[in-house]
Motif scaffolding. Structure first.
Motif, PDB file in Angstrom:
ATOM      1  N   UNK A 105      20.664   2.791 -12.259  1.00  0.00           N
ATOM      2  CA  UNK A 105      21.154   2.127 -13.464  1.00  0.00           C
ATOM      3  C   UNK A 105      21.250   0.620 -13.253  1.00  0.00           C
ATOM      4  N   UNK A 106      21.802   0.220 -12.110  1.00  0.00           N
ATOM      5  CA  UNK A 106      21.921  -1.204 -11.811  1.00  0.00           C
ATOM      6  C   UNK A 106      20.545  -1.866 -11.753  1.00  0.00           C
ATOM      7  N   UNK A 107      19.599  -1.227 -11.086  1.00  0.00           N
ATOM      8  CA  UNK A 107      18.263  -1.799 -10.925  1.00  0.00           C
ATOM      9  C   UNK A 107      17.526  -1.912 -12.255  1.00  0.00           C
ATOM     10  N   UNK A 112       0.839  -1.193   0.000  1.00  0.00           N
ATOM     11  CA  UNK A 112       0.000   0.000   0.000  1.00  0.00           C
ATOM     12  C   UNK A 112       0.875   1.245   0.000  1.00  0.00           C
ATOM     13  N   UNK A 113       0.613   2.164  -0.900  1.00  0.00           N
ATOM     14  CA  UNK A 113       1.413   3.388  -0.922  1.00  0.00           C
ATOM     15  C   UNK A 113       1.120   4.231   0.311  1.00  0.00           C
ATOM     16  N   UNK A 114       1.954   5.059   0.762  1.00  0.00           N
ATOM     17  CA  UNK A 114       3.311   5.377   0.300  1.00  0.00           C
ATOM     18  C   UNK A 114       4.368   4.596   1.070  1.00  0.00           C
ATOM     19  N   UNK A 115       4.371   3.303   0.952  1.00  0.00           N
ATOM     20  CA  UNK A 115       5.249   2.428   1.715  1.00  0.00           C
ATOM     21  C   UNK A 115       6.727   2.742   1.515  1.00  0.00           C
ATOM     22  N   UNK A 154      19.781  -0.113  -3.457  1.00  0.00           N
ATOM     23  CA  UNK A 154      18.866   0.982  -3.135  1.00  0.00           C
ATOM     24  C   UNK A 154      19.013   1.382  -1.664  1.00  0.00           C
ATOM     25  N   UNK A 155      19.118   0.401  -0.795  1.00  0.00           N
ATOM     26  CA  UNK A 155      19.280   0.691   0.636  1.00  0.00           C
ATOM     27  C   UNK A 155      20.589   1.424   0.915  1.00  0.00           C
ATOM     28  N   UNK A 156      21.644   1.027   0.234  1.00  0.00           N
ATOM     29  CA  UNK A 156      22.938   1.696   0.414  1.00  0.00           C
ATOM     30  C   UNK A 156      22.861   3.146  -0.068  1.00  0.00           C
ATOM     31  N   UNK A 157      22.228   3.371  -1.193  1.00  0.00           N
ATOM     32  CA  UNK A 157      22.092   4.733  -1.716  1.00  0.00           C
ATOM     33  C   UNK A 157      21.292   5.598  -0.747  1.00  0.00           C
ATOM     34  N   UNK A 172      13.169   8.584  -5.849  1.00  0.00           N
ATOM     35  CA  UNK A 172      13.123   8.065  -7.214  1.00  0.00           C
ATOM     36  C   UNK A 172      13.413   6.568  -7.278  1.00  0.00           C
ATOM     37  N   UNK A 173      14.007   6.025  -6.226  1.00  0.00           N
ATOM     38  CA  UNK A 173      14.336   4.601  -6.213  1.00  0.00           C
ATOM     39  C   UNK A 173      13.210   3.744  -5.639  1.00  0.00           C
ATOM     40  N   UNK A 174      12.116   4.356  -5.210  1.00  0.00           N
ATOM     41  CA  UNK A 174      11.007   3.625  -4.599  1.00  0.00           C
ATOM     42  C   UNK A 174      10.410   2.594  -5.544  1.00  0.00           C
ATOM     43  N   UNK A 175      10.348   2.920  -6.812  1.00  0.00           N
ATOM     44  CA  UNK A 175       9.792   1.985  -7.794  1.00  0.00           C
ATOM     45  C   UNK A 175      10.575   0.689  -7.862  1.00  0.00           C
ATOM     46  N   UNK A 176      11.873   0.789  -7.673  1.00  0.00           N
ATOM     47  CA  UNK A 176      12.698  -0.419  -7.700  1.00  0.00           C
ATOM     48  C   UNK A 176      12.389  -1.309  -6.497  1.00  0.00           C
ATOM     49  N   UNK A 177      12.158  -0.701  -5.341  1.00  0.00           N
ATOM     50  CA  UNK A 177      11.815  -1.514  -4.168  1.00  0.00           C
ATOM     51  C   UNK A 177      10.444  -2.141  -4.308  1.00  0.00           C
TER      52      UNK A 177
END
Length: 166
Positions: free
Chosen positions: A92-94, A6-9, A69-72, A15-20
């Motif tokens: 880029x990696x994701x 459920x957003x906004x989890x 993503x967590x490291x960033x 910007x990296x939220x989509x990858x998670x």
């Protein structure tokens, strides 16, 4: 196995939220695919090594995505001067990992594993020895032309002295 994000989890990841969110959805998909594989292959699942390797590869990709993503995010929270660069690299990696995960999921059920296994059995049985015809052997006349290495000789002239030991 089942669940909905459920957003906004993941809003704190910017910007990296989509990858998670991708990692979360595909982690559940991975669980479903494992159970599906257990139902389809039953006791023979242990013999489906390529299938199992693909599952492990998916898990590794998802873990690497979540870690990057967590490291960033950790760098950004600490106010590190290179946090924006870390986020760029994580993104880029994701993006590449997403394609890899999708390909691996597709290859779970659309592959040539059975055909590869059958051909490999025939290779081991000697049905494809004809491939070896015309191959230059590793031992042969060309090896006789190669000079012997200059090794120091010990008092026992039948064995060379060990090199590098005094």
């Amino acid at each position: 196995w089942l669940g909905w994000s459920l957003p906004p989890r993941y809003s704190g990841f910017g910007a990296l939220a989509g990858h998670l969110r991708f990692v979360e959805r595909n982690s559940r998909k991975l669980a479903r695919e494992i159970f599906h594989g257990m139902i389809v292959h039953r006791a023979k699942l242990q013999n489906k090594q390529a299938f199992l390797f693909r599952l492990v590869d998916v898990a590794n990709e998802l873990f690497a995505m979540a870690s990057s993503v967590s490291r960033a995010r950790a760098l950004a929270e600490d106010g590190h001067p290179d946090a924006a660069k870390a986020a760029e690299l994580a993104d880029l990696f994701c993006r590449g990992s997403r394609r890899t995960v999708k390909r691996l999921f597709h290859e779970l059920w659309h592959n040539d594993d059975v055909l590869k296994y059958e051909v490999a059995r025939r290779v081991l049985d000697g049905d494809h020895v004809w491939l070896e015809e015309g191959i230059v052997e590793l031992t042969g006349a060309w090896e006789a032309d190669r000079p012997e290495p200059n090794l120091p000789v010990t008092a026992d002239s039948s064995r060379p002295a060990p090199v590098g030991r005094d």
